[in-house]
Design a protein around this motif. Structure first.
Motif, PDB file in Angstrom:
ATOM      1  N   ASN A  64       1.190   7.843  -5.915  1.00  0.00           N
ATOM      2  CA  ASN A  64       0.028   7.380  -6.679  1.00  0.00           C
ATOM      3  C   ASN A  64       0.020   5.837  -7.100  1.00  0.00           C
ATOM      4  O   ASN A  64      -1.166   5.281  -7.180  1.00  0.00           O
ATOM      5  CB  ASN A  64      -0.004   8.363  -7.861  1.00  0.00           C
ATOM      6  N   ASP A  65       0.968   5.380  -7.324  1.00  0.00           N
ATOM      7  CA  ASP A  65       1.191   3.915  -7.758  1.00  0.00           C
ATOM      8  C   ASP A  65       0.571   3.076  -6.605  1.00  0.00           C
ATOM      9  O   ASP A  65       0.528   1.845  -7.018  1.00  0.00           O
ATOM     10  CB  ASP A  65       2.560   3.422  -8.273  1.00  0.00           C
ATOM     11  N   TYR A  66       0.924   3.434  -5.393  1.00  0.00           N
ATOM     12  CA  TYR A  66       0.352   2.618  -4.201  1.00  0.00           C
ATOM     13  C   TYR A  66      -0.957   2.655  -3.786  1.00  0.00           C
ATOM     14  O   TYR A  66      -1.453   2.013  -2.892  1.00  0.00           O
ATOM     15  CB  TYR A  66       1.160   3.114  -3.202  1.00  0.00           C
ATOM     16  N   LEU A  67      -1.953   3.531  -4.611  1.00  0.00           N
ATOM     17  CA  LEU A  67      -3.165   3.768  -4.455  1.00  0.00           C
ATOM     18  C   LEU A  67      -3.854   2.908  -5.172  1.00  0.00           C
ATOM     19  O   LEU A  67      -3.633   2.735  -6.464  1.00  0.00           O
ATOM     20  CB  LEU A  67      -3.498   5.349  -4.601  1.00  0.00           C
ATOM     21  N   CYS A  68      -5.044   2.246  -4.600  1.00  0.00           N
ATOM     22  CA  CYS A  68      -5.986   1.633  -5.722  1.00  0.00           C
ATOM     23  C   CYS A  68      -6.983   2.474  -6.503  1.00  0.00           C
ATOM     24  O   CYS A  68      -7.723   3.273  -5.913  1.00  0.00           O
ATOM     25  CB  CYS A  68      -6.646   0.684  -4.666  1.00  0.00           C
ATOM     26  N   PRO A  69      -6.941   2.366  -7.732  1.00  0.00           N
ATOM     27  CA  PRO A  69      -7.775   3.014  -8.634  1.00  0.00           C
ATOM     28  C   PRO A  69      -9.226   2.914  -8.232  1.00  0.00           C
ATOM     29  O   PRO A  69     -10.082   4.088  -8.356  1.00  0.00           O
ATOM     30  CB  PRO A  69      -7.573   2.588 -10.083  1.00  0.00           C
ATOM     31  N   ILE A  70      -9.823   2.013  -7.738  1.00  0.00           N
ATOM     32  CA  ILE A  70     -11.224   1.832  -7.199  1.00  0.00           C
ATOM     33  C   ILE A  70     -11.471   2.481  -5.800  1.00  0.00           C
ATOM     34  O   ILE A  70     -12.452   3.409  -5.703  1.00  0.00           O
ATOM     35  CB  ILE A  70     -11.615   0.405  -7.367  1.00  0.00           C
ATOM     36  N   THR A  71     -10.796   2.133  -4.877  1.00  0.00           N
ATOM     37  CA  THR A  71     -10.886   2.721  -3.503  1.00  0.00           C
ATOM     38  C   THR A  71     -10.024   4.067  -3.293  1.00  0.00           C
ATOM     39  O   THR A  71     -10.383   4.761  -2.495  1.00  0.00           O
ATOM     40  CB  THR A  71     -10.543   1.686  -2.485  1.00  0.00           C
ATOM     41  N   LYS A  83       3.684  -4.977  -3.924  1.00  0.00           N
ATOM     42  CA  LYS A  83       3.390  -5.505  -2.328  1.00  0.00           C
ATOM     43  C   LYS A  83       4.580  -4.873  -1.622  1.00  0.00           C
ATOM     44  O   LYS A  83       4.558  -4.164  -0.264  1.00  0.00           O
ATOM     45  CB  LYS A  83       3.054  -6.893  -2.416  1.00  0.00           C
ATOM     46  N   ASN A  84       5.874  -5.603  -2.067  1.00  0.00           N
ATOM     47  CA  ASN A  84       7.162  -5.223  -1.170  1.00  0.00           C
ATOM     48  C   ASN A  84       7.368  -3.916  -1.210  1.00  0.00           C
ATOM     49  O   ASN A  84       7.616  -3.371   0.069  1.00  0.00           O
ATOM     50  CB  ASN A  84       8.419  -6.148  -1.743  1.00  0.00           C
ATOM     51  N   ALA A  85       7.184  -3.014  -2.145  1.00  0.00           N
ATOM     52  CA  ALA A  85       7.642  -1.478  -2.050  1.00  0.00           C
ATOM     53  C   ALA A  85       6.701  -0.698  -1.139  1.00  0.00           C
ATOM     54  O   ALA A  85       6.964   0.299  -0.610  1.00  0.00           O
ATOM     55  CB  ALA A  85       7.234  -1.090  -3.615  1.00  0.00           C
ATOM     56  N   ILE A  86       5.354  -1.302  -1.183  1.00  0.00           N
ATOM     57  CA  ILE A  86       4.205  -0.829  -0.150  1.00  0.00           C
ATOM     58  C   ILE A  86       4.590  -1.098   1.239  1.00  0.00           C
ATOM     59  O   ILE A  86       4.591  -0.220   2.060  1.00  0.00           O
ATOM     60  CB  ILE A  86       2.788  -1.062  -0.668  1.00  0.00           C
ATOM     61  N   GLU A  87       5.006  -2.387   1.453  1.00  0.00           N
ATOM     62  CA  GLU A  87       5.383  -2.656   2.885  1.00  0.00           C
ATOM     63  C   GLU A  87       6.575  -1.835   3.460  1.00  0.00           C
ATOM     64  O   GLU A  87       6.617  -1.403   4.446  1.00  0.00           O
ATOM     65  CB  GLU A  87       5.610  -4.004   2.943  1.00  0.00           C
ATOM     66  N   GLU A  88       7.635  -1.752   2.322  1.00  0.00           N
ATOM     67  CA  GLU A  88       8.636  -0.895   2.599  1.00  0.00           C
ATOM     68  C   GLU A  88       8.217   0.679   2.976  1.00  0.00           C
ATOM     69  O   GLU A  88       8.724   1.063   4.156  1.00  0.00           O
ATOM     70  CB  GLU A  88       9.644  -0.966   1.894  1.00  0.00           C
ATOM     71  N   PHE A  89       7.565   1.049   2.202  1.00  0.00           N
ATOM     72  CA  PHE A  89       6.741   2.617   2.441  1.00  0.00           C
ATOM     73  C   PHE A  89       6.110   2.621   3.571  1.00  0.00           C
ATOM     74  O   PHE A  89       6.370   3.395   4.627  1.00  0.00           O
ATOM     75  CB  PHE A  89       5.949   2.723   1.427  1.00  0.00           C
ATOM     76  N   ARG A  90       5.427   1.544   4.025  1.00  0.00           N
ATOM     77  CA  ARG A  90       4.661   1.844   5.398  1.00  0.00           C
ATOM     78  C   ARG A  90       5.485   1.736   6.628  1.00  0.00           C
ATOM     79  O   ARG A  90       5.467   2.586   7.124  1.00  0.00           O
ATOM     80  CB  ARG A  90       3.820   0.233   5.470  1.00  0.00           C
ATOM     81  N   GLU A  91       6.667   0.950   6.394  1.00  0.00           N
ATOM     82  CA  GLU A  91       7.694   0.788   7.301  1.00  0.00           C
ATOM     83  C   GLU A  91       8.447   2.280   7.782  1.00  0.00           C
ATOM     84  O   GLU A  91       8.409   2.732   8.689  1.00  0.00           O
ATOM     85  CB  GLU A  91       8.737  -0.097   7.080  1.00  0.00           C
ATOM     86  N   ASN A 135      16.715   7.327  -3.873  1.00  0.00           N
ATOM     87  CA  ASN A 135      18.040   7.725  -2.848  1.00  0.00           C
ATOM     88  C   ASN A 135      17.500   7.434  -1.314  1.00  0.00           C
ATOM     89  O   ASN A 135      18.456   7.958  -0.448  1.00  0.00           O
ATOM     90  CB  ASN A 135      18.710   9.015  -3.200  1.00  0.00           C
ATOM     91  N   ASN A 136      16.228   7.163  -1.140  1.00  0.00           N
ATOM     92  CA  ASN A 136      16.181   6.733   0.307  1.00  0.00           C
ATOM     93  C   ASN A 136      16.050   7.996   1.284  1.00  0.00           C
ATOM     94  O   ASN A 136      16.784   7.845   2.132  1.00  0.00           O
ATOM     95  CB  ASN A 136      17.112   5.533   0.935  1.00  0.00           C
ATOM     96  N   MET A 137      15.598   9.158   0.772  1.00  0.00           N
ATOM     97  CA  MET A 137      15.713  10.271   1.406  1.00  0.00           C
ATOM     98  C   MET A 137      14.121  10.733   1.862  1.00  0.00           C
ATOM     99  O   MET A 137      13.384  10.523   0.758  1.00  0.00           O
ATOM    100  CB  MET A 137      16.291  11.362   0.832  1.00  0.00           C
ATOM    101  N   PRO A 138      13.983  11.428   2.937  1.00  0.00           N
ATOM    102  CA  PRO A 138      12.598  12.033   3.232  1.00  0.00           C
ATOM    103  C   PRO A 138      12.378  13.056   2.285  1.00  0.00           C
ATOM    104  O   PRO A 138      13.327  13.779   1.858  1.00  0.00           O
ATOM    105  CB  PRO A 138      12.749  12.342   4.745  1.00  0.00           C
ATOM    106  N   LEU A 139      11.110  13.494   2.039  1.00  0.00           N
ATOM    107  CA  LEU A 139      10.908  14.666   0.831  1.00  0.00           C
ATOM    108  C   LEU A 139       9.759  15.612   1.928  1.00  0.00           C
ATOM    109  O   LEU A 139       8.886  14.980   2.396  1.00  0.00           O
ATOM    110  CB  LEU A 139      10.168  14.127  -0.205  1.00  0.00           C
ATOM    111  N   PHE A 140      10.270  16.751   1.891  1.00  0.00           N
ATOM    112  CA  PHE A 140       9.406  17.733   2.719  1.00  0.00           C
ATOM    113  C   PHE A 140       8.936  18.869   1.411  1.00  0.00           C
ATOM    114  O   PHE A 140       9.876  19.235   0.742  1.00  0.00           O
ATOM    115  CB  PHE A 140      10.085  18.222   3.692  1.00  0.00           C
ATOM    116  N   TYR A 141       7.626  19.260   1.408  1.00  0.00           N
ATOM    117  CA  TYR A 141       7.236  20.561   1.041  1.00  0.00           C
ATOM    118  C   TYR A 141       7.250  21.808   1.911  1.00  0.00           C
ATOM    119  O   TYR A 141       6.778  21.651   2.959  1.00  0.00           O
ATOM    120  CB  TYR A 141       5.768  20.316   0.498  1.00  0.00           C
TER     121      TYR A 141
END
Length: 310
Positions: free
Chosen positions: A5-12, A63-71, A247-253
């Motif tokens: 949620n922290d990576y989402l813009c509250p406006i868009t 910004k760095n965290a979002i870029e790492e997440f996108r990668e 811990n740099n692990m994928p998460l699955f539901y």
């Protein structure tokens, strides 16, 4: 991968490209969206309070965290596309793959988590898939095991066997089975209806894996029994996301009963192990050690060349 949620813009309500902090309210927004807002408004988009200043600065850490997440998201999408092409079958490696010209790899994967989180159901699903029932299995007392294999060669040279262990969920037996923690992949399972099971992963199972297991391994976090809740806003989901990110692990539901995401998760874990050069080298070393041991036991024969192609 779910977007934090922290990576989402509250406006868009979309993931941000250039996150900026509106200094007066301390919140982060997408730069272009905030600029448009401030042209027509003199209030905070979040608090609706009148702004004395419209100054903002780039949120570099976000910004760095979002870029790492996108990668990671791009890699995850690639893994998902490739992993769906993997065929993992139950049983031992077929005879056709036991030819000496192929390098045989044996991957060990462990299911870790409290009792009744669904580890046994996950193991049974991977064994029998559409034949799985919705019965409640008794708590595992000793390690349960399933033997699986890739139904085709990986990179045209690796014949891959997989042994999946379901370790007992009683933490009091943890030290008894500590040798089993030495695995190439780990599936950490919590029950979405019981937040304590996630806390135990953080405080007990994962630390034990780090203490007793190999220094490098592939890992995934599973929020299992997702068929029992539709609300992804539950606190356990947020905590699981944070644990996985840390811990740099994928998460699955997942749901072992409906099969939701179970096979995709397992395929991606196997693929991540096979794409890790350090782990593959260790797997090959294990094969060569076994071969050398066998050669010592066999009567001396005329040399015909090496038997290991690993």
């Amino acid at each position: 991968m779910n977007i934090p949620n922290d990576y989402l813009c509250p406006i868009t309500l979309e993931i941000m490209n250039i996150p900026v902090i509106l200094i007066e309210d301390g919140r982060s927004y997408e730069k272009t969206a905030l600029e448009r807002w401030l042209i027509n408004n003199n209030t905070s988009p979040m608090t609706n309070k009148v702004l004395k200043s419209k100054e903002f600065i780039i949120n570099i850490s976000l910004k760095n965290a979002i870029e790492e997440f996108r990668e990671k998201q791009t890699k995850s999408q690639h893994y998902q596309e490739v992993s769906t092409a993997l065929e993992i079958k139950t049983g031992a490696l077929p005879q056709k793959f036991k030819d000496k010209k192929y390098c045989q790899l044996l991957i060990k994967i462990c299911l870790l988590g409290d009792r009744y989180v669904g580890k046994t159901s996950i193991l049974k699903y991977l064994q029998f898939q559409d034949q799985i029932s919705n019965k409640v299995y008794a708590a595992t007392v000793g390690p349960d095991m399933a033997t699986l294999h890739l139904n085709r060669l990986f990179k045209n040279r690796y014949a891959v066997s997989i042994v999946l262990f379901d370790l007992p969920g009683e933490t009091k037996w943890r030290d008894l089975w500590k040798s089993q923690y030495q695995c190439h992949g780990a599936i950490l399972v919590c029950d979405v209806t019981n937040p304590k099971t996630l806390r135990n992963i953080e405080e007990s199972w994962y630390p034990a894996l780090k203490e007793y297991g190999y220094d490098i391994f592939g890992g995934v976090t599973l929020c299992n029994k997702s068929d029992l809740t539709e609300d992804l806003k539950d606190e356990i989901y947020k905590d699981a996301e944070q644990f996985s990110i840390r811990n740099n692990m994928p998460l699955f539901y997942t749901s072992a009963i409906t099969g939701k995401n179970v096979q995709i998760m397992f395929n991606q874990l196997v693929l991540s192990i096979l794409n890790n050069n350090v782990l593959v080298n260790r797997l090959k070393e294990s094969v060569n050690i076994v071969l050398k041991s066998k050669h010592k036991e066999e009567p001396r024969k005329e040399k015909t060349g090496g038997n290991s192609c690993c």
